[in-house]
Each structure stands twice: as C-alpha cells, then as structure tokens.
Design a protein around this motif. Structure first.
Motif, PDB file in Angstrom:
ATOM      1  N   ILE A  82      56.953  31.108  84.051  1.00  0.00           N
ATOM      2  CA  ILE A  82      57.424  32.062  83.043  1.00  0.00           C
ATOM      3  C   ILE A  82      56.553  33.305  82.992  1.00  0.00           C
ATOM      4  O   ILE A  82      57.045  34.426  82.927  1.00  0.00           O
ATOM      5  CB  ILE A  82      57.421  31.399  81.655  1.00  0.00           C
ATOM      6  N   LYS A 112      65.705  51.874  73.935  1.00  0.00           N
ATOM      7  CA  LYS A 112      66.431  51.977  75.204  1.00  0.00           C
ATOM      8  C   LYS A 112      67.913  51.737  75.012  1.00  0.00           C
ATOM      9  O   LYS A 112      68.701  51.944  75.926  1.00  0.00           O
ATOM     10  CB  LYS A 112      65.920  50.892  76.180  1.00  0.00           C
ATOM     11  N   PRO A 147      54.037  35.891  84.491  1.00  0.00           N
ATOM     12  CA  PRO A 147      53.458  36.381  85.746  1.00  0.00           C
ATOM     13  C   PRO A 147      51.967  36.692  85.630  1.00  0.00           C
ATOM     14  O   PRO A 147      51.299  36.859  86.644  1.00  0.00           O
ATOM     15  CB  PRO A 147      54.256  37.660  86.008  1.00  0.00           C
ATOM     16  N   ARG A 148      51.447  36.783  84.406  1.00  0.00           N
ATOM     17  CA  ARG A 148      50.019  37.090  84.249  1.00  0.00           C
ATOM     18  C   ARG A 148      49.147  35.896  84.574  1.00  0.00           C
ATOM     19  O   ARG A 148      47.957  36.020  84.789  1.00  0.00           O
ATOM     20  CB  ARG A 148      49.725  37.552  82.808  1.00  0.00           C
ATOM     21  N   LYS A 157      61.994  34.791  75.650  1.00  0.00           N
ATOM     22  CA  LYS A 157      61.160  34.452  76.799  1.00  0.00           C
ATOM     23  C   LYS A 157      59.678  34.602  76.436  1.00  0.00           C
ATOM     24  O   LYS A 157      58.859  33.753  76.772  1.00  0.00           O
ATOM     25  CB  LYS A 157      61.510  35.337  77.990  1.00  0.00           C
ATOM     26  N   ASN A 158      59.365  35.654  75.715  1.00  0.00           N
ATOM     27  CA  ASN A 158      57.982  35.858  75.293  1.00  0.00           C
ATOM     28  C   ASN A 158      57.534  34.801  74.287  1.00  0.00           C
ATOM     29  O   ASN A 158      56.401  34.351  74.318  1.00  0.00           O
ATOM     30  CB  ASN A 158      57.799  37.252  74.699  1.00  0.00           C
ATOM     31  N   PHE A 165      56.941  46.641  72.643  1.00  0.00           N
ATOM     32  CA  PHE A 165      58.011  46.684  73.638  1.00  0.00           C
ATOM     33  C   PHE A 165      59.369  46.336  73.036  1.00  0.00           C
ATOM     34  O   PHE A 165      60.403  46.723  73.571  1.00  0.00           O
ATOM     35  CB  PHE A 165      57.687  45.812  74.862  1.00  0.00           C
ATOM     36  N   TYR A 221      63.132  45.765  86.989  1.00  0.00           N
ATOM     37  CA  TYR A 221      64.130  45.159  86.109  1.00  0.00           C
ATOM     38  C   TYR A 221      64.273  45.977  84.831  1.00  0.00           C
ATOM     39  O   TYR A 221      65.373  46.227  84.351  1.00  0.00           O
ATOM     40  CB  TYR A 221      63.728  43.728  85.767  1.00  0.00           C
ATOM     41  N   GLN A 222      63.134  46.407  84.301  1.00  0.00           N
ATOM     42  CA  GLN A 222      63.176  47.097  83.014  1.00  0.00           C
ATOM     43  C   GLN A 222      63.811  48.482  83.131  1.00  0.00           C
ATOM     44  O   GLN A 222      64.413  48.984  82.184  1.00  0.00           O
ATOM     45  CB  GLN A 222      61.775  47.158  82.395  1.00  0.00           C
ATOM     46  N   HIS A 255      64.565  39.058  75.930  1.00  0.00           N
ATOM     47  CA  HIS A 255      63.159  39.456  76.001  1.00  0.00           C
ATOM     48  C   HIS A 255      62.327  38.726  74.948  1.00  0.00           C
ATOM     49  O   HIS A 255      61.238  38.222  75.234  1.00  0.00           O
ATOM     50  CB  HIS A 255      63.035  40.959  75.779  1.00  0.00           C
ATOM     51  N   LEU A 290      56.110  48.138  77.661  1.00  0.00           N
ATOM     52  CA  LEU A 290      56.845  47.342  78.643  1.00  0.00           C
ATOM     53  C   LEU A 290      56.697  45.859  78.334  1.00  0.00           C
ATOM     54  O   LEU A 290      55.645  45.406  77.879  1.00  0.00           O
ATOM     55  CB  LEU A 290      56.320  47.637  80.053  1.00  0.00           C
ATOM     56  N   ASP A 291      57.774  45.105  78.599  1.00  0.00           N
ATOM     57  CA  ASP A 291      57.734  43.664  78.412  1.00  0.00           C
ATOM     58  C   ASP A 291      56.893  43.044  79.530  1.00  0.00           C
ATOM     59  O   ASP A 291      57.219  43.221  80.709  1.00  0.00           O
ATOM     60  CB  ASP A 291      59.165  43.114  78.443  1.00  0.00           C
ATOM     61  N   PRO A 292      55.827  42.315  79.196  1.00  0.00           N
ATOM     62  CA  PRO A 292      54.927  41.774  80.219  1.00  0.00           C
ATOM     63  C   PRO A 292      55.578  40.760  81.158  1.00  0.00           C
ATOM     64  O   PRO A 292      55.034  40.487  82.227  1.00  0.00           O
ATOM     65  CB  PRO A 292      53.819  41.104  79.403  1.00  0.00           C
ATOM     66  N   LEU A 293      56.730  40.207  80.783  1.00  0.00           N
ATOM     67  CA  LEU A 293      57.304  39.117  81.575  1.00  0.00           C
ATOM     68  C   LEU A 293      58.386  39.561  82.554  1.00  0.00           C
ATOM     69  O   LEU A 293      58.968  38.740  83.247  1.00  0.00           O
ATOM     70  CB  LEU A 293      57.871  38.030  80.655  1.00  0.00           C
ATOM     71  N   PHE A 294      58.682  40.865  82.582  1.00  0.00           N
ATOM     72  CA  PHE A 294      59.723  41.347  83.500  1.00  0.00           C
ATOM     73  C   PHE A 294      59.155  42.438  84.400  1.00  0.00           C
ATOM     74  O   PHE A 294      58.260  43.180  84.000  1.00  0.00           O
ATOM     75  CB  PHE A 294      60.921  41.883  82.706  1.00  0.00           C
ATOM     76  N   TYR A 328      54.778  43.516  88.064  1.00  0.00           N
ATOM     77  CA  TYR A 328      54.801  43.280  86.626  1.00  0.00           C
ATOM     78  C   TYR A 328      53.861  44.273  85.960  1.00  0.00           C
ATOM     79  O   TYR A 328      52.912  44.755  86.601  1.00  0.00           O
ATOM     80  CB  TYR A 328      54.362  41.851  86.328  1.00  0.00           C
TER      81      TYR A 328
END
Ligand SMILES: Nc1ncnc2c1ncn2[C@@H]1O[C@H](COP(=O)(O)OP(=O)(O)O)[C@@H](O)[C@H]1O
Ligand SMILES: [Mg+2]
Lengths: 334, 326
Positions: free
Chosen positions: A328, A241, A330-331, A254-255, A234, B113-114, A251, B105-109, B153
């Motif tokens: 932090i 992007k 969501p999983r 945070k990860n 990503f 948002y992305q 990004h 994709l970034d797992p935290l957003f 997410y």
C-alpha cells in the motif's frame, strides 16, 4: 521485489529467537505447576508406583528441567512434536486436526471485524460528534471491557435458549471431502449447500463473540485515521482539482487504511488468545479447546505444541501485515 | 462590466465562527481580474489573502462561512451555483497551486496518476490519452526524465519537482484562471525563481490568467500587471504595478514600501510600520489601519473608508482620497 526477498529472509532469522523465547517461557510456566504429571498420566492417586516410575523414565521426567527442554528441542528440530502421554496420539497430528477449526473461526471473525469495524469507523468520522459517533464510541468501550465468556453465554442464552434460532455449541456437519479442513470452504467445494448453512449457523455466535472485542477498536482507529487524512492538505488540493466524491474517498480510504492494518494485526493476536475461552464456551473443536484440555491433564507435549502453533500464527500474521504495508505505502522500503 | 473581465468579486465576506469569537477574515473585498493579466494580491501574513482566494470556488472549511458577496466568473455567480456544477469548474476552469507542494500531493499515488486523474475527472482526456498527456505536461514543466518521474511517488521527488507536478496538475486542463497561493514560499531559495519563471512561461503557452498571492514585494514588482494590497481582511488599494510602486496612495502601501527595499525606487532607509496586525476578532473601529496610520484623522476612527475609484483606473480605500473626490 528483490529487497522484499531479503527482508523476508531477515525476518525468518528473527523468528528463531522469538519462537525459542516463547517455548522457554511456556516450558517454565507449565513445569512450575506443583503437581506430579507422571502420577496423573498413570491414572491418578490409585496408580501403581511401578507404572508411575516407568512413565517418569519414558518421558524423561526424572531428568533436570534443562535436559528435558533440550530433549524436546532436539525432537522438534527433527520434526517430532512429541506424543501425548494422555491420548497416546501424536501431538502434531492432533494439532493438524484441531487447527483448521481455529483458523476458520479466526478468519470468519476477522471478516466480521473488518466489515463491521471499518464502516462504523467511516460513519463516525463523517458524522463526527453526532449521535451515531457517540453510539460507536460506547460500543467500542463495551467491546473492550466486556468479558468474553460473559458475552458468549449471553449470546447463547438469547439466540439458543430464548429465540432458538442458532445452535449453541459445536461446529456443524463435516463435508464429505476435506480439502482444506475449513468446513465452510469445503462444503462449498463439495457443492453441499445444506452442510454450508448448517456450518454457517454454527460459526455465527462464536465468530461474533470473538470479533466483538475488536470491532470497537477497529472502528475508533478507522475514525481517527480518516479524520487525520481529512485534515491533510492533499485532500483540500484534491477538492480544488475538482475530484468527485468517489475519487476523493479512494484517496482518503487508502491513506486511512495504513493505521487500520497495524491495529488489525494486533487484533488478530487478541483474536487467537480470545479463542481459548470462546472455543471452550461454544465447544468449538479448535486449538483453544485442545489447549484447555491439555492444561487440565498436564499434557506437556500438547501444551508446548499448541503454544508453538499459536506463536507461529502470530508471527506469520505480523509478517503478512508488513508485506501488505509495503504494497500500500510506497514510502516503506525494507 | 468590461468585456475583458474574467472575474468580478463584490463585497466578499468570509467569517470564521470560532469559540473565541467571529474572525472576520475577509470583510467586504471587491476587485476585478482581467483576462490574460497577472493579478497579484499582497499583504502581511493573516491579512486574508488565502481565504479570499479559496473563497472564489467556495473552498472554505468549517467553521468558516462565506457570509456575503458575489463572485462572477465569466458572468456566472459562483456563490449561487450548485455544488456539482462548481466542482466541474474547479480544476478545469479555475485551477489552484497551493503553498506547500510536499503536502499537496497524495503520498500513495504516483505523480503521473495524480496529473492524469485531474484530466479524466473533467473528461478532457480518457485514461489512455491522459498518460500520453502526462508526459507532455511533465516536459512542459521542465521535469527532468519525465517518463521516470511520471512513475515516481511524491516522496521520491524534491520540493521543486513536487511543485512542478502541482503546476502540471493546474495547467493540465488548460484553465482560464490559475490561482497560485504563495507558490514558492515553501521552496528552497535557489529554486524559487525557476518555479516562478516556469509559471509565467506556462501562462503564455497556455494563454491563461494568473492570480498570484504573495507577501514578497520584489516578486510583485517583477511579474504583475495589477496589484491588490490587502490589509486585515479588506482592500487597501488596487493599482497597476507602475503606479503602485511609483506613487503609492494608501498610507499602508506607503509604509509597506518603506519597510522593504523598493525594487523600483531608491529609498533612503528601511523603516518598519509601527504597531502590529490587528486581532481579527476585535478589529479596530472605522479604518482597520488607523491605529498604525501616521495620517489618521478623526473620521478614520469612526467610519470605514469606502473603496473609491481614482484616476487611471486605480482604487483606494482611505479617507484622505475619499474626501478629495466627494
Ligand atoms: N480555519 C480557520 N479558523 C479560524 N480562523 C481562520 C481559519 N483560516 C484562516 N483563519 C483566519 O483568517 C485570517 C486570514 O488568514 P489567511 O487568509 O490564511 O491569511 P494570509 O493568507 O493572508 O496569510 C487569519 O486571521 C486567520 O486567523
Ligand atoms: Mg496564506
């Protein structure tokens, strides 16, 4: 957030066996010491036998160990942490007096730990395999292998005896009003700038000593976490992007924070155990100093009480780390 | 250069400097992409398709380096452009869709948002409008329940849904070129056709050009206007899709068409190409295909065949045709 509430309740229930286990262990270890506490409490070798006997009766030392332990638990459930046979004061009140000093020290060292460890980790990840990276690696190694007391004494020697720019012992000046028991915070609340600088200069050396064990560890974990994230697809997609460097770091950081938080939770525990030695060397009036005094005088209620409070902080810290996680990532669901 | 040329690549060379040696992943590749077409690149795994497509906006990670060539996008050489200027082209004029949506994709957003940040970074929308656009885009990519999915997410989405989000990101700024690198390979067979169809529908709606990278000849036959066949980091041949399947010229293309069921022509039996893809560090001398080529001649072992223009706008890099023409 309902699931978070259930999770907290479940965690509270698992607290009980943990705390009980810690209490049992400390009880056994402290009572294994081949000495006569009643004689010690009565004043030593010259104590009158009837006084020793009275003390023995009063503190149930004549009962078998498991009865003593049950009696202690019974009082604890009623909110009574016991009375110190040595100082004749309530253990709970003593701890309430000493605890803010330890909390303040732990908080300041945590801040130092994070504001030094994380940037060092970021730099060594971005400057991977350069001289900076190697220096951070060596600092980490020194940090984990250097004895805390030695570092503490060296810092005192350099900054107090040699340069004389920082005090070597004590906590500074108590602010006029005690709102929180945290001197730094209270002196800000009182608007007492002089007290604030005095207290800050007192806390620098012990806080740095305490954080130094962990700085390298946090830096190394941060470095590894960032390198892991950098290799994730990503990140490449985010570059494709057209994200700016700043957005990209948002990004990545945070990860990378997730493993860092885990390790920080563990480090906080190390910080607390390190506090015993650090507080002694710097005469910092916290739980660490209190515990050492209690052990030296076989003050069982005080030993049990300080163990209990440290176990509780440890557990609460882990809980906070878990909640932070869920915020932090969501999983993570409970 | 013709007016309808969007992208012109000349003699692109990308090498990876590994401990084992220099991997010449892309070694002198030239082609044109025309406005509005679907341009496909086919080739076996490891032939350099992904590296070629990523090199177009200089997305080559260390130890890789673009060592030569020219990439003209609307007349500007992307290889000489300052990094910041190129960043403004990435995701705006040239958008990518990568193979694996699970890791794109970034797992935290959230997916919303992305998508939104792709628009705000290129100032095609401010944050307030971006959220409105997100819903429109999610509708465009046929996402079920777009309002809910904008707040989902990545781990709450299926593989197909994630690829829809990725496609949504790629079209969000109405790019001139979408580069889709095996966009369906990582998906369930059942959703592959849907996603491909979606991509082609959106191409019409957003009026863009698509560069499709795949190793699936069936897909190539179905959707492309023109096709580039790649072998071991070089172009084997470039042709419009009918000519390619009707009358393949390069022996590698001929072998490739025999190795899979030909969608446009009945063939008697499937026969694999003998031998295997060459080691990219010690590449064969001369034509890289010669050790596996049934028609190899002496010159093939010695000299690399040039890419020559043949009738009907086709080009082929093979001594069989170079001789005839010169
Ligand atoms: N990071 C890398 N390091 C070394 N070699 C690489 C790297 N990325 C790609 N390559 C090499 O480049 C060649 C082309 O790879 P790629 O473009 O991914 O092939 P394709 O997409 O056609 O399957 C392969 O031989 C691969 O080994
Ligand atoms: Mg590929």
């Amino acid at each position: 957030m309902a699931e978070l509430k259930y999770y907290l309740v479940r965690r509270m229930i698992t607290f009980i066996p943990t705390v009980l286990g810690v209490l049992v262990l400390v009880f056994i270890i402290s009572h294994m010491i081949p000495a006569d506490p009643a004689r010690l409490w009565a004043g030593g070798e010259k104590a009158k036998p009837e006084v020793v006997e009275a003390i023995r009766k009063k503190y149930h030392l004549d009962e078998p160990y498991h009865i003593q332990f049950m009696l202690y638990l019974n009082d604890l459930l009623k909110g009574d942490w016991g009375k110190s046979p040595v100082t004749k004061r309530s253990v709970f009140e003593d701890i309430a007096n000493y605890f803010p000093a330890t909390l303040e020290l732990a908080l300041v060292s945590s801040i130092l730990l994070l504001i030094m460890g994380i940037p060092l980790g970021i730099v060594s990840a971005l400057k991977r395999d350069t001289i900076i990276d190697h220096i951070v690696r060596i600092v980490a190694l020194i940090g984990v292998s250097m004895p805390v007391f030695w570092l503490a004494i060296m810092l005192q020697w350099v900054f107090y005896y040699t340069l004389n720019i920082l005090p070597a012992t004590g906590r500074g000046v108590a602010p006029q009003v005690s709102y929180t028991g945290l001197y730094l915070l209270d002196s800000i609340l009182c608007g007492d700038f002089n007290a604030f600088t005095a207290n800050l200069s007192h806390i620098i050396l012990p806080a740095f000593t305490l954080s130094f064990i962990g700085i390298g560890v946090i830096a190394r974990i941060t470095r590894g976490a960032i390198l892991d994230v950098l290799s994730a697809d990503f990140v490449e997609f985010s570059i494709a992007k057209g994200l700016t460097k700043l957005q990209l770091y948002k990004h990545i950081l945070k990860n990378a924070l997730i493993p860092v938080i885990t390790v920080f939770g563990l480090q906080f525990g190390a910080l607390l155990s390190g506090a015993v030695i650090t507080e002694t060397v710097f005469s910092w009036p916290g739980i660490g100093s209190y515990t050492v005094k209690a052990i030296n005088s076989l003050d069982f209620p005080a030993i049990m009480g300080s163990t209990l409070i440290i176990a509780l902080i440890y557990i609460i810290t882990n809980l906070i780390v878990d909640i932070f996680y869920a915020v932090i990532d969501p999983r993570i669901r409970f | 250069m013709a007016d309808n040329t969007l992208l012109n690549v000349e003699e692109l060379k990308v090498y990876f400097y590994t401990y084992a040696g220099v991997v010449k992943a892309v070694d002198g590749v030239s082609f044109d992409v025309r406005r509005g077409e679907v341009f496909s690149i086919v080739g076996e795994t490891g032939s350099g398709k992904s590296v070629t497509s990523r090199a177009l906006t200089r997305l080559i990670p260390s130890p890789g380096r673009i060592v030569g060539g020219r990439i003209l996008f609307e007349g500007k050489n992307l290889l000489e452009m300052p990094e910041e200027e190129l960043r403004k082209i990435r995701g705006k004029d040239i958008a990518y869709i990568f193979q694996d949506p699970s890791s794109s994709l970034d797992p935290l957003f959230t997916s919303g948002y992305q998508i939104a940040e792709t628009m705000t970074v290129h100032a095609t929308a401010d944050w307030k409008n971006a959220w409105k656009r997100v819903i429109e885009i999610l509708k465009d990519v046929a996402m079920p329940d777009p309002h809910k999915r904008a707040k989902s997410y990545p781990h709450e989405l299926s593989g197909g849904m994630k690829q829809r989000v990725v496609i949504g990101i790629s079209v969000s700024n109405k790019p001139k070129l979408i580069i889709a690198d095996e966009p369906t390979t990582a998906l369930d067979v059942s959703v592959q056709a849907q996603i491909l169809k979606l991509l082609l529908d959106l191409r019409k709606k957003y009026d863009t050009t698509v560069m499709l990278i795949t190793h699936n000849l069936g897909v190539v036959a179905e959707v492309s206007d023109r096709v580039l066949v790649m072998y071991a980091g070089r172009v084997a041949e470039i042709a419009d899709v009918y000519s390619l399947f009707g009358e393949p010229l390069h022996p590698y293309t001929i072998g490739l068409l025999k190795a899979v069921p030909n969608p446009l022509k009945r063939i008697e039996r499937i026969e694999p190409i003998p031998g295997s893809v060459p080691d990219m560090i010690n590449v064969p001398s001369g034509c890289r295909f010669h050790p596996r080529c049934p028609k190899a001649m002496d010159i093939c072992k010695r000299e690399q065949p040039p890419l020559v223009q043949i009738r009907g706008g086709r080009s082929v890099a093979c001594w069989l045709y170079a001789e005839k023409n010169s």
